[in-house]
Design an enzyme around this catalytic site. Sequence first.
Site, PDB file in Angstrom:
ATOM      1  N   ARG A 190       8.072  -2.517   2.402  1.00 50.22           N
ATOM      2  CA  ARG A 190       8.234  -2.474   3.852  1.00 50.22           C
ATOM      3  C   ARG A 190       8.608  -3.860   4.360  1.00 50.22           C
ATOM      4  O   ARG A 190       7.918  -4.832   4.071  1.00 50.22           O
ATOM      5  CB  ARG A 190       6.898  -2.057   4.470  1.00 50.22           C
ATOM      6  CG  ARG A 190       7.053  -1.294   5.736  1.00 50.22           C
ATOM      7  CD  ARG A 190       5.720  -0.762   6.166  1.00 50.22           C
ATOM      8  NE  ARG A 190       5.389   0.521   5.562  1.00 50.22           N
ATOM      9  CZ  ARG A 190       4.294   1.198   5.864  1.00 50.22           C
ATOM     10  NH1 ARG A 190       3.426   0.703   6.720  1.00 50.22           N
ATOM     11  NH2 ARG A 190       4.062   2.377   5.307  1.00 50.22           N
ATOM     12  N   LYS A 203      -0.905  12.338   2.701  1.00 49.27           N
ATOM     13  CA  LYS A 203      -1.645  12.784   3.868  1.00 49.27           C
ATOM     14  C   LYS A 203      -0.687  13.566   4.749  1.00 49.27           C
ATOM     15  O   LYS A 203       0.537  13.432   4.619  1.00 49.27           O
ATOM     16  CB  LYS A 203      -2.275  11.616   4.601  1.00 49.27           C
ATOM     17  CG  LYS A 203      -1.330  10.532   4.990  1.00 49.27           C
ATOM     18  CD  LYS A 203      -2.127   9.269   5.336  1.00 49.27           C
ATOM     19  CE  LYS A 203      -1.189   8.108   5.498  1.00 49.27           C
ATOM     20  NZ  LYS A 203      -1.842   6.823   5.257  1.00 49.27           N
ATOM     21  N   THR A 234      -8.338   1.787  -0.571  1.00 50.59           N
ATOM     22  CA  THR A 234      -7.413   2.145   0.499  1.00 50.59           C
ATOM     23  C   THR A 234      -6.030   2.448  -0.073  1.00 50.59           C
ATOM     24  O   THR A 234      -5.551   1.746  -0.949  1.00 50.59           O
ATOM     25  CB  THR A 234      -7.319   0.970   1.481  1.00 50.59           C
ATOM     26  OG1 THR A 234      -8.600   0.812   2.078  1.00 50.59           O
ATOM     27  CG2 THR A 234      -6.296   1.232   2.564  1.00 50.59           C
ATOM     28  N   ASP A 255       2.716  11.632   8.497  1.00 48.27           N
ATOM     29  CA  ASP A 255       1.559  11.813   7.614  1.00 48.27           C
ATOM     30  C   ASP A 255       0.228  11.528   8.305  1.00 48.27           C
ATOM     31  O   ASP A 255      -0.816  11.924   7.798  1.00 48.27           O
ATOM     32  CB  ASP A 255       1.710  11.007   6.304  1.00 48.27           C
ATOM     33  CG  ASP A 255       1.881   9.524   6.531  1.00 48.27           C
ATOM     34  OD1 ASP A 255       2.004   9.102   7.700  1.00 48.27           O
ATOM     35  OD2 ASP A 255       1.903   8.783   5.524  1.00 48.27           O
ATOM     36  N   ARG A 256       0.254  10.855   9.455  1.00 46.85           N
ATOM     37  CA  ARG A 256      -1.014  10.572  10.141  1.00 46.85           C
ATOM     38  C   ARG A 256      -1.296  11.590  11.236  1.00 46.85           C
ATOM     39  O   ARG A 256      -0.391  12.276  11.704  1.00 46.85           O
ATOM     40  CB  ARG A 256      -0.969   9.181  10.774  1.00 46.85           C
ATOM     41  CG  ARG A 256      -0.851   8.087   9.761  1.00 46.85           C
ATOM     42  CD  ARG A 256      -0.979   6.727  10.410  1.00 46.85           C
ATOM     43  NE  ARG A 256      -1.013   5.709   9.368  1.00 46.85           N
ATOM     44  CZ  ARG A 256      -1.470   4.486   9.521  1.00 46.85           C
ATOM     45  NH1 ARG A 256      -1.938   4.098  10.696  1.00 46.85           N
ATOM     46  NH2 ARG A 256      -1.474   3.631   8.528  1.00 46.85           N
ATOM     47  N   SER A 308       6.498   4.155   8.182  1.00 47.57           N
ATOM     48  CA  SER A 308       5.356   4.858   8.758  1.00 47.57           C
ATOM     49  C   SER A 308       5.233   4.623  10.263  1.00 47.57           C
ATOM     50  O   SER A 308       6.133   4.935  11.018  1.00 47.57           O
ATOM     51  CB  SER A 308       4.093   4.444   8.015  1.00 47.57           C
ATOM     52  OG  SER A 308       3.020   5.244   8.407  1.00 47.57           O
ATOM     53  N   HIS A 309       4.135   4.011  10.681  1.00 45.15           N
ATOM     54  CA  HIS A 309       3.827   3.840  12.101  1.00 45.15           C
ATOM     55  C   HIS A 309       4.371   2.537  12.660  1.00 45.15           C
ATOM     56  O   HIS A 309       4.166   2.239  13.829  1.00 45.15           O
ATOM     57  CB  HIS A 309       2.318   3.881  12.269  1.00 45.15           C
ATOM     58  CG  HIS A 309       1.645   2.932  11.310  1.00 45.15           C
ATOM     59  ND1 HIS A 309       1.550   3.216   9.958  1.00 45.15           N
ATOM     60  CD2 HIS A 309       1.123   1.718  11.491  1.00 45.15           C
ATOM     61  CE1 HIS A 309       0.956   2.198   9.359  1.00 45.15           C
ATOM     62  NE2 HIS A 309       0.694   1.274  10.265  1.00 45.15           N
ATOM     63  N   GLU A 353      -8.652   9.202   5.043  1.00 49.49           N
ATOM     64  CA  GLU A 353      -8.818   7.779   5.299  1.00 49.49           C
ATOM     65  C   GLU A 353      -9.115   7.574   6.775  1.00 49.49           C
ATOM     66  O   GLU A 353      -8.647   8.348   7.620  1.00 49.49           O
ATOM     67  CB  GLU A 353      -7.524   7.022   4.978  1.00 49.49           C
ATOM     68  CG  GLU A 353      -7.126   7.056   3.531  1.00 49.49           C
ATOM     69  CD  GLU A 353      -6.011   6.050   3.262  1.00 49.49           C
ATOM     70  OE1 GLU A 353      -6.314   4.982   2.735  1.00 49.49           O
ATOM     71  OE2 GLU A 353      -4.852   6.323   3.609  1.00 49.49           O
ATOM     72  N   GLU A 354      -9.833   6.499   7.070  1.00 45.56           N
ATOM     73  CA  GLU A 354     -10.172   6.199   8.473  1.00 45.56           C
ATOM     74  C   GLU A 354      -8.932   5.926   9.315  1.00 45.56           C
ATOM     75  O   GLU A 354      -8.968   6.027  10.529  1.00 45.56           O
ATOM     76  CB  GLU A 354     -11.136   5.017   8.555  1.00 45.56           C
ATOM     77  CG  GLU A 354     -10.736   3.757   7.769  1.00 45.56           C
ATOM     78  CD  GLU A 354      -9.511   3.051   8.258  1.00 45.56           C
ATOM     79  OE1 GLU A 354      -9.375   2.945   9.492  1.00 45.56           O
ATOM     80  OE2 GLU A 354      -8.695   2.601   7.426  1.00 45.56           O
ATOM     81  N   SER A 355      -7.830   5.577   8.647  1.00 41.79           N
ATOM     82  CA  SER A 355      -6.612   5.188   9.345  1.00 41.79           C
ATOM     83  C   SER A 355      -5.778   6.415   9.739  1.00 41.79           C
ATOM     84  O   SER A 355      -4.568   6.407   9.620  1.00 41.79           O
ATOM     85  CB  SER A 355      -5.799   4.260   8.448  1.00 41.79           C
ATOM     86  OG  SER A 355      -5.627   4.856   7.162  1.00 41.79           O
ATOM     87  N   ASP A 409       2.463  10.342  13.368  1.00 46.69           N
ATOM     88  CA  ASP A 409       3.131   9.041  13.354  1.00 46.69           C
ATOM     89  C   ASP A 409       4.594   9.140  12.935  1.00 46.69           C
ATOM     90  O   ASP A 409       5.152  10.232  12.820  1.00 46.69           O
ATOM     91  CB  ASP A 409       2.385   8.071  12.435  1.00 46.69           C
ATOM     92  CG  ASP A 409       2.581   8.418  10.972  1.00 46.69           C
ATOM     93  OD1 ASP A 409       2.731   9.610  10.678  1.00 46.69           O
ATOM     94  OD2 ASP A 409       2.599   7.496  10.134  1.00 46.69           O
ATOM     95  N   THR A 422       0.824  -1.212   0.000  1.00 46.40           N
ATOM     96  CA  THR A 422       0.000   0.000   0.000  1.00 46.40           C
ATOM     97  C   THR A 422       0.861   1.266   0.000  1.00 46.40           C
ATOM     98  O   THR A 422       0.505   2.255  -0.613  1.00 46.40           O
ATOM     99  CB  THR A 422      -0.931   0.029   1.238  1.00 46.40           C
ATOM    100  OG1 THR A 422      -1.389  -1.288   1.478  1.00 46.40           O
ATOM    101  CG2 THR A 422      -2.102   0.938   1.038  1.00 46.40           C
ATOM    102  N   ASP A 457       6.396   8.946  10.209  1.00 46.28           N
ATOM    103  CA  ASP A 457       6.832   9.794   9.100  1.00 46.28           C
ATOM    104  C   ASP A 457       5.981  11.051   8.951  1.00 46.28           C
ATOM    105  O   ASP A 457       6.115  11.773   7.955  1.00 46.28           O
ATOM    106  CB  ASP A 457       6.844   9.004   7.794  1.00 46.28           C
ATOM    107  CG  ASP A 457       5.470   8.457   7.435  1.00 46.28           C
ATOM    108  OD1 ASP A 457       4.696   8.171   8.353  1.00 46.28           O
ATOM    109  OD2 ASP A 457       5.175   8.324   6.234  1.00 46.28           O
TER     110      ASP A 457
HETATM  111  C1  G1P Z   1      -2.935   1.118   6.176  1.00 55.56           C
HETATM  112  C2  G1P Z   1      -4.215   1.921   6.203  1.00 55.56           C
HETATM  113  C3  G1P Z   1      -4.362   2.716   4.932  1.00 55.56           C
HETATM  114  C4  G1P Z   1      -3.129   3.591   4.733  1.00 55.56           C
HETATM  115  C5  G1P Z   1      -1.879   2.744   4.795  1.00 55.56           C
HETATM  116  C6  G1P Z   1      -0.631   3.588   4.747  1.00 55.56           C
HETATM  117  O1  G1P Z   1      -2.963   0.212   5.093  1.00 55.56           O
HETATM  118  O2  G1P Z   1      -5.334   1.089   6.379  1.00 55.56           O
HETATM  119  O3  G1P Z   1      -5.520   3.500   5.015  1.00 55.56           O
HETATM  120  O4  G1P Z   1      -3.183   4.246   3.501  1.00 55.56           O
HETATM  121  O5  G1P Z   1      -1.849   1.993   6.010  1.00 55.56           O
HETATM  122  O6  G1P Z   1      -0.535   4.446   5.834  1.00 55.56           O
HETATM  123  P1  G1P Z   1      -3.373  -1.326   5.255  1.00 55.56           P
HETATM  124  O7  G1P Z   1      -2.454  -1.935   6.273  1.00 55.56           O
HETATM  125  O8  G1P Z   1      -4.793  -1.335   5.766  1.00 55.56           O
HETATM  126  O9  G1P Z   1      -3.246  -1.886   3.874  1.00 55.56           O
HETATM  127 ZN    ZN Z   2       2.810   7.309   8.098  1.00 51.69          ZN
END
Ligand code: G1P
Ligand code: ZN
Length: 543
Positions: free
Chosen positions: A22, A376, A344, A281-282, A112-113, A363-365, A277, A18, A279
């Site tokens: 990683r 983001k 997503t 972006d969240r 990311s997180h 996004e909900e995340s 988070d 996504t 990096d």
């Molecule tokens: C998750 C989040 C998605 C976001 C992505 C990157 O991906 O659900 O909204 O864009 O991290 O930060 P997922 O692990 O669900 O594929």
């Molecule tokens: Zn991130």
Amino acid sequence: MPIRTIPTTPFDDQRPGTSGLRKRVSRFQEPRYLENFVQSIFDTVGTGNGRLILGGDGRFHNREAIQTILRMAAANGFREVLVGAGGLLSTPAASCLIRHHHAHGGIILSASHNPGGPEGDFGIKFNTANGGPAPETVTEAIYARSKEIDAYRIVEGTDDIPLERRAEHRLEGMRVEVIDPVETYATLMESLFDFDRIRDALKGGLSLRFDAMHAVTGPYAREILVRRLGAPEESLLHATPLPDFGGGHPDPNQAHARELMAIMQGADAPAFGAASDGDGDRNMILGRNFFVTPSDSLAVLAANAHLVPGYADGLPGVARSMPTSRAVDRVAERMGIPCYETPTGWKFFGNLLDAGRIRLCGEESFGTSSDHVREKDGLWAVLFWLDLLAARNEGVEAIVRAHWREYGRNYYTRHDYEGVDADGARALMEALRERLPELPGQRLGELEVVSADDFAYTDPVDGSTSRNQGIRIGLEREGRIVYRLSGTGTVGATLRVYIEGVEEDPARQDRDPQQALAGEIAAARELARIEHFTGRSAPSVVT
Ligand code: G1P
Ligand code: ZN
């Protein structure tokens, strides 16, 4: 000869997910692993105008990887690389810099997180000239290249580039400029929000706490919130980036930002709390003892955008990822503007933003942003909220409750089953998929199924189609269950179940979402036979 061509053989696990490639740090530390992937990027995207942006979230292995990438960029014919001092660039700042400097693209080092440190994760992604994550056609081409790569190019026998201070260096024929990671981004923020109004509100007693979670946003928050807006230094928590994020999990949610949650629930809680988070972006937005779901946050920002200078002209449209609650759809409907539903992953917003069809998306995340960058943006969301608090002279909770009264409340929760067996998770999705045609009209406990499909998206701008993006079960009374498998996990599979239901009655908008959605939650478990396929009787994380 300092530029060398080194023979290599392919790795079979370099398909970007996504948000980039990683993996465990240990995988990236294996000889040739990073090199192969970087060469696959360069072979796929070329050098374009020769300018590249480079930086990362500061996690363990960031500096080593940056030195390698600089050597490879020089050997591959880039003219100049702009790299953030300390090797740091938040994801939104990288996006901003790619656009600002009209670069061919950027390489962002981040998982990311996900936790960092020697036992943690590492990641790398390529963003294109519009500042956004490479589209699927590009990431698939990079993956295809990684499967046949037989050599990479690198400069050898030179000293590491000092990254500490702003300076110019040369690496073979390439110019390396170590830049301030914050400056350009901070100036962009000043152009969107009413900094005078926020400064006055902070002086007038609006108190805040921002948790950078020992990740990349610390220096950004210090420059913007403290230096430019005048918030006291004590407003910042965990503002020094550390390679292992202080042992924490740099994910801004109620489970991982514990200290911030405790402060926001305490007797002396400030009016506004937020976190970002790894990096940057969240974002998580909090009021005194009050949590704003990211889905609600997007809806509130859209409904109030006219109050903020950068968006006062109005919005042509908005977008949300498919599993995000439909709260923003209600706002868009009232405003008479389109609301796009995308798969997503942030990359799906790119074309809509580039084409000017939308200005806000989320996004909900815990991801929210606008057309100011193509990622983001955590601090942007924080500043948007601060500007709203200042403009409306109201608290977070009051603003959200007024929103629910006006538009209805979309109760929302996400249940994650992390690290489950990948075959079991795939079998669960397959079994559901097979039953989709027979579901409409059936009852799940008290609730009737009104629709069921496997989400496919056709990009309205370029016509490309993405299939199998998650299973959507529509329930009566605008309820909804969504199932999808994570594309960012690094161990086994993660099943995400998203559950939503609407409450129009203000007298019933005060319930705990887990209770308000109890019927839908039970239905979601039964319908997919989650325990049967995963062996789990309960989710590992509930947000
Ligand atoms: C998750 C989040 C998605 C976001 C992505 C990157 O991906 O659900 O909204 O864009 O991290 O930060 P997922 O692990 O669900 O594929
Ligand atoms: Zn991130």
